[in-house]
Design an enzyme around this catalytic site. Structure first.
Site, PDB file in Angstrom:
ATOM      1  N   GLU A 105       0.832  -1.204   0.000  1.00  0.00           N
ATOM      2  CA  GLU A 105       0.000   0.000   0.000  1.00  0.00           C
ATOM      3  C   GLU A 105       0.872   1.262   0.000  1.00  0.00           C
ATOM      4  OE1 GLU A 105      -2.417  -1.572   3.337  1.00  0.00           O
ATOM      5  OE2 GLU A 105      -4.118  -0.875   2.141  1.00  0.00           O
ATOM      6  N   GLU A 125      -4.066  -9.674   3.009  1.00  0.00           N
ATOM      7  CA  GLU A 125      -4.724  -9.479   4.309  1.00  0.00           C
ATOM      8  C   GLU A 125      -5.864 -10.461   4.554  1.00  0.00           C
ATOM      9  OE1 GLU A 125      -3.745  -7.045   2.310  1.00  0.00           O
ATOM     10  OE2 GLU A 125      -3.076  -5.284   3.423  1.00  0.00           O
TER      11      GLU A 125
HETATM   12  N1  T1G Z   1       4.028  -9.334  11.156  1.00  0.00           N
HETATM   13  C1  T1G Z   1       4.809  -9.883  12.105  1.00  0.00           C
HETATM   14  N2  T1G Z   1       5.638 -10.919  11.877  1.00  0.00           N
HETATM   15  C2  T1G Z   1       5.681 -11.398  10.638  1.00  0.00           C
HETATM   16  C3  T1G Z   1       4.881 -10.882   9.596  1.00  0.00           C
HETATM   17  C4  T1G Z   1       4.023  -9.791   9.896  1.00  0.00           C
HETATM   18  N3  T1G Z   1       3.240  -9.232   8.970  1.00  0.00           N
HETATM   19  N4  T1G Z   1       5.149 -11.587   8.480  1.00  0.00           N
HETATM   20  C5  T1G Z   1       6.067 -12.497   8.819  1.00  0.00           C
HETATM   21  N5  T1G Z   1       6.388 -12.395  10.102  1.00  0.00           N
HETATM   22  C6  T1G Z   1       7.363 -13.216  10.850  1.00  0.00           C
HETATM   23  C7  T1G Z   1       6.917 -14.663  10.928  1.00  0.00           C
HETATM   24  O1  T1G Z   1       6.034 -14.852  12.012  1.00  0.00           O
HETATM   25  C8  T1G Z   1       8.238 -15.368  11.105  1.00  0.00           C
HETATM   26  O2  T1G Z   1       8.623 -15.235  12.444  1.00  0.00           O
HETATM   27  C9  T1G Z   1       9.201 -14.525  10.272  1.00  0.00           C
HETATM   28  O3  T1G Z   1       8.558 -13.255  10.103  1.00  0.00           O
HETATM   29  C10 T1G Z   1       9.492 -15.096   8.893  1.00  0.00           C
HETATM   30  O4  T1G Z   1       8.264 -15.393   8.258  1.00  0.00           O
HETATM   31  C11 T1G Z   1      -1.986  -1.973   6.982  1.00  0.00           C
HETATM   32  C12 T1G Z   1      -3.485  -4.293   7.989  1.00  0.00           C
HETATM   33  C13 T1G Z   1       6.364 -12.267   4.450  1.00  0.00           C
HETATM   34  C14 T1G Z   1       5.807 -14.004   2.726  1.00  0.00           C
HETATM   35  O5  T1G Z   1      -0.174 -10.957   5.892  1.00  0.00           O
HETATM   36  O6  T1G Z   1       3.044 -13.972   4.245  1.00  0.00           O
HETATM   37  O7  T1G Z   1      -0.519  -5.056   6.278  1.00  0.00           O
HETATM   38  O8  T1G Z   1       7.966 -17.486  13.217  1.00  0.00           O
HETATM   39  O9  T1G Z   1       8.544 -17.889   8.265  1.00  0.00           O
HETATM   40  O10 T1G Z   1       8.223 -18.119   4.396  1.00  0.00           O
HETATM   41  O11 T1G Z   1      -3.485  -2.699   5.327  1.00  0.00           O
HETATM   42  O12 T1G Z   1       5.693 -14.388   6.448  1.00  0.00           O
HETATM   43  O13 T1G Z   1      10.320 -16.962  12.637  1.00  0.00           O
HETATM   44  O14 T1G Z   1       9.269 -15.935  14.662  1.00  0.00           O
HETATM   45  O15 T1G Z   1       6.630 -16.790   7.036  1.00  0.00           O
HETATM   46  O16 T1G Z   1       9.923 -16.262   3.963  1.00  0.00           O
HETATM   47  C15 T1G Z   1      -0.327  -8.222   5.693  1.00  0.00           C
HETATM   48  C16 T1G Z   1       2.298 -12.240   6.301  1.00  0.00           C
HETATM   49  C17 T1G Z   1      -0.406  -7.772   7.141  1.00  0.00           C
HETATM   50  C18 T1G Z   1       2.159 -11.067   5.398  1.00  0.00           C
HETATM   51  C19 T1G Z   1       7.623 -14.401   4.451  1.00  0.00           C
HETATM   52  N6  T1G Z   1       0.849  -9.032   5.479  1.00  0.00           N
HETATM   53  N7  T1G Z   1       3.582 -12.873   6.121  1.00  0.00           N
HETATM   54  O17 T1G Z   1       7.513 -15.794   4.333  1.00  0.00           O
HETATM   55  O18 T1G Z   1       9.040 -16.566   6.233  1.00  0.00           O
HETATM   56  S1  T1G Z   1      -1.868  -6.836   7.440  1.00  0.00           S
HETATM   57  C20 T1G Z   1       0.839 -10.362   5.619  1.00  0.00           C
HETATM   58  C21 T1G Z   1       3.856 -13.725   5.120  1.00  0.00           C
HETATM   59  C22 T1G Z   1      -1.587  -5.330   6.760  1.00  0.00           C
HETATM   60  C23 T1G Z   1      -2.391  -3.098   6.079  1.00  0.00           C
HETATM   61  C24 T1G Z   1      -2.743  -4.381   6.722  1.00  0.00           C
HETATM   62  C25 T1G Z   1       5.186 -14.405   5.119  1.00  0.00           C
HETATM   63  C26 T1G Z   1       6.234 -13.760   4.176  1.00  0.00           C
HETATM   64  P1  T1G Z   1       9.070 -16.485  13.305  1.00  0.00           P
HETATM   65  P2  T1G Z   1       8.046 -16.762   7.471  1.00  0.00           P
HETATM   66  P3  T1G Z   1       8.721 -16.748   4.672  1.00  0.00           P
END
Ligand code: T1G
Length: 692
Positions: A105, A125
């Site tokens: 975004e 999301e």
């Molecule tokens: N927040 C906090 N921690 C996160 C995170 C996040 N968004 N994404 C990943 N992690 C941590 C995860 O828990 C793990 O930690 C480590 O990073 C590596 O991740 C304002 C409201 C980015 C494609 O939904 O899809 O933005 O377990 O093992 O396979 O409008 O993580 O090792 O302690 O998954 O390389 C939208 C979610 C949020 C993305 C990486 N974003 N993440 O994958 O590694 S809402 C998401 C993923 C938002 C706005 C709205 C995947 C990845 P630990 P991983 P990976």
């Protein structure tokens, strides 16, 4: 502490670099720092433009989801987007890794977007029960059109660079990302004007087609709110001025953030990652053995599916079959799946050729002498499997991992057949193995931590979701399945019909009800299992014979046209004959049939799952409650937006679950209350408290 945001100067241009490992998630603190940096760059009269970039493995992957249960901080991403878009100088996003959610975004609010060739963007999301809340649903359709935006937000799909460029999300793909972004920022500053996404019109769209697509999303969501909410918000971009659309998006996103569905899906997000880690008690970070060459023994449905998955992950595979006909059948199966991938455009013919070049067929186990891993996928009979392991032992290297794809047999008895039993374990794939995400990794008594850790790394490379299970009949998934399917059969005897049970569970959110699934999988397998186990069945266990009667009539499910349903018309139709058999079962048991409400169906199914789950935990078969949720969601069609049975049970109250179990204990020893469940209720603890 190291600053999370830095400003680097490159002449009269700035690079704002975000550095918040591992994925640069937008935490409250980071948002404050980032807004301050953006404002500082705007206020600096010597700077003509800026690049927004990230250190580490990825551009910002979205909001920090660990903070979702806290109130939003002083700065929200929407504010940063507004500051960037309205700036008096151009901002260019330099994207690498995964630019997701709030990260994407921010990029949409920039005046240009440049991406590294292996980068990906997306608004995922809805997968965590959320929707974009920083203008994503209003800006994206202004760049790519409403139909493409609708597909992206509702699926949450990550879009690769080439497609993103074609869709109109990107201005350029560049190998030297920072440099290209700086050049672009300079050029826009020279021109003195730059595109502002929110000022663009959304391209006209066929409204009926848009509404129809939204209707399909609603139907497919099966109770999940977020994909529908995100889709509807794309519609607002068609109907409302930008500012109003953004305000509505924000309000709806705040609602979703606090919803039980969002909490459940975040639970699954963390549960998936927890399940892929070795239990804390294991030795520290055991080594991972290199796996390049894999042998698959048996080319039936499972062996072929496993082979396809291995080829997709880049492994070299040798498939061993017993004769020419069986090898030819396996080859035909594998080629058919690849041909379908070419047909749908998922794979290019050259990619398929490259994969198939890595596969050899053989009739001789000696060809596995160099294998790093061998997966046995032959008939589900202990003596046959033991013979394979015995034969393999002198052929393979001592550090070759030996795995069985059994769905229920005792892995220890296979380990007994070989030298170095610590390299033996179960790799239980689900059918079709190249499609289903769940992989049960079964740890036998002597399996070493290194072998387990190697199996987890293989799962990651296969892009499977692993869970670790101990040895018992059915491991985690099928043992729980056995209990709740039994309860469904009891409900038939008590007064329900199969279609009512299927409807109740599908309304709850299951992909398919148990009787529809049974017809799809084939009743003959369950029948064979029942016959094989007849001698060991506990005489005090309640036993329902309807499935035997169906099979005796040759009704094996869809493959024979009839099973629990009549499929001969191409649809599952209720069959009066089945109703007759169900009523006969009640009569033979001497039961006066009564109405079974959908709520009772759901309550009994859930209680059966949770009670058995507690037994699995107490026996050490399952490591943590959240692993059980992962198994049910990824392997058995349990609605992800409910977070799995263990998460759901905490929400309902374990005392209520226990009360249902206490009624069910009349169904025999399999339904006696689990001591752990009783203990949790007595001490007022939750299942979540056991997630380590
Ligand atoms: N927040 C906090 N921690 C996160 C995170 C996040 N968004 N994404 C990943 N992690 C941590 C995860 O828990 C793990 O930690 C480590 O990073 C590596 O991740 C304002 C409201 C980015 C494609 O939904 O899809 O933005 O377990 O093992 O396979 O409008 O993580 O090792 O302690 O998954 O390389 C939208 C979610 C949020 C993305 C990486 N974003 N993440 O994958 O590694 S809402 C998401 C993923 C938002 C706005 C709205 C995947 C990845 P630990 P991983 P990976």
């Amino acid at each position: 502490m190291q600053a999370m945001v830095k400003i680097e100067r490159h002449g009269d241009l700035a690079v704002i670099e975000v550095d918040n490992p591992p994925v640069n998630a937008l935490s409250n603190a980071l948002r404050q720092d980032l807004l301050a940096a953006v404002k500082a760059v705007i206020a600096d009269g010597h700077l003509r433009g800026a690049v927004l970039a990230c250190a580490g493995r990825s551009f910002i992957a979205g909001a920090d989801i660990r903070e979702f249960d806290q109130p939003p901080g002083a700065v929200i991403t929407l504010d940063i987007c507004a500051a960037i878009e309205g700036a008096s100088k151009p901002f260019v996003a330099a994207l690498h890794g995964t630019a997701l959610g709030g990260g994407f975004e921010l990029a949409l609010a920039c005046h240009a977007r440049i991406m590294a060739p292996d980068g990906r963007v997306g608004l995922p999301e809805s997968r965590i029960g959320m929707m974009p809340g920083a203008g994503g649903t209003q800006r994206l359709p202004r760049l790519v059109g409403a139909m493409a935006a609708l597909e992206m937000v509702s699926s949450g799909r990550h879009v690769a660079a080439a497609e993103a460029l074609k869709l109109g999300v990107l201005d350029e793909i560049a190998t030297d990302l920072r440099k290209a972004a700086l050049v672009r920022a300079g050029a826009l500053a020279d021109a003195g004007h730059w595109p502002v996404t929110s000022a663009r019109d959304v391209a006209p769209v066929d409204r009926a087609a848009f509404d129809a697509a939204l209707g399909v999303i609603r139907k497919r969501a099966r109770g999940a709110i977020a994909p529908v909410a995100a889709g509807e918000a794309i519609g607002w971009a068609l109907d409302l001025p930008f500012a109003e659309g953004v305000a509505r998006e924000r309000a709806r996103a705040v609602e979703l953030r606090g919803s039980p569905q969002c909490r459940a899906l975040r639970h699954i997000f963390h549960a998936d990652r927890r399940a892929a880690r070795l239990p804390a008690s294991s030795a520290q970070a055991p080594g991972v053995w290199p796996i390049k060459q894999v042998g698959v023994i048996g080319g039936g449905t499972m062996g072929s599916g496993i082979t396809i998955a291995l080829l997709e992950a880049g492994y070299k595979v040798t498939m061993v079959e017993t004769d020419l006909n069986r090898a030819a059948a396996a080859e035909a199966r594998i080629r058919a799946v690849h041909a379908r991938h070419i047909g749908t455009g998922r794979l290019a013919p050259t990619e398929v050729e490259e994969r198939l070049r890595r596969l050899t067929y053989s009739y001789r186990m000696e060809r596995l002498a160099d294998a790093d891993l061998v997966i046995e996928a032959i008939i589900e009979e202990m003596p046959a499997k033991q013979a394979v392991f015995r034969a393999l032992s002198p052929i393979v290297r001592r550090d070759c991992i030996l795995a069985s794809n059994t769905s229920r047999l005792d892995i220890n008895q296979l380990a007994d057949q070989v030298d170095a039993p610590e390299r033996v374990l179960g790799l239980h794939f689900f059918s079709p193995a190249h499609v289903m995400r769940l992989l049960e990794i079964v740890r036998a008594d002597r399996t070493s931590a290194e072998v387990l850790s190697t199996a987890l790394s293989v799962a990651a490379r296969l892009r499977k979701q692993p869970i670790i299970a101990g040895v018992c009949d059915g491991f985690i998934g099928n043992r729980i399945l056995g209990r709740w399917w039994a309860q469904c059969d009891f409900m038939l005897e008590d007064g329900a019909f199969p279609e009512a049970i299927d409807q109740a569970l599908e309304a709850y959110g299951f992909a398919m009800g148990p009787y529809a699934v049974a017809d799809l999988a084939g009743l003959d397998i369950a029948w064979a299992g029942r016959k094989a186990n007849a001698a060991t069945r506990n005489p005090n266990a309640r036993d329902v014979k309807i499935v035997d009667w169906l099979c005796e009539q040759g009704r094996f499910g869809q493959k024979t046209g009839k099973g629990w349903y009549d499929h001969t018309g191409g649809k599952r139709a209720v069959d009066p004959l089945v109703h007759g058999l169900v009523e006969r079962a009640s009569a033979e048991r001497g039961t006066v049939r009564r109405q079974i409400a959908p709520e009772e169906t759901v309550a009994r199914v859930l209680a059966a799952m949770v009670n058995e789950g507690c037994k699995l935990l107490a026996e050490g078969i399952a490591v943590r409650p959240s692993d059980i949720d992962v198994a049910l969601v990824h392997g058995y069609g349990y609605p992800a937006w409910r977070g799995g049975p263990m998460h759901e049970a905490d929400g309902i109250g374990l005392d209520k679950i226990l009360a249902t179990v206490k009624i069910m204990q009349q169904d025999g020893p399999d339904f006696l209350p689990a001591a752990l469940l009783e203990d949790l209720v007595a001490t007022g603890r939750s299942l979540a408290s056991l997630n380590t």
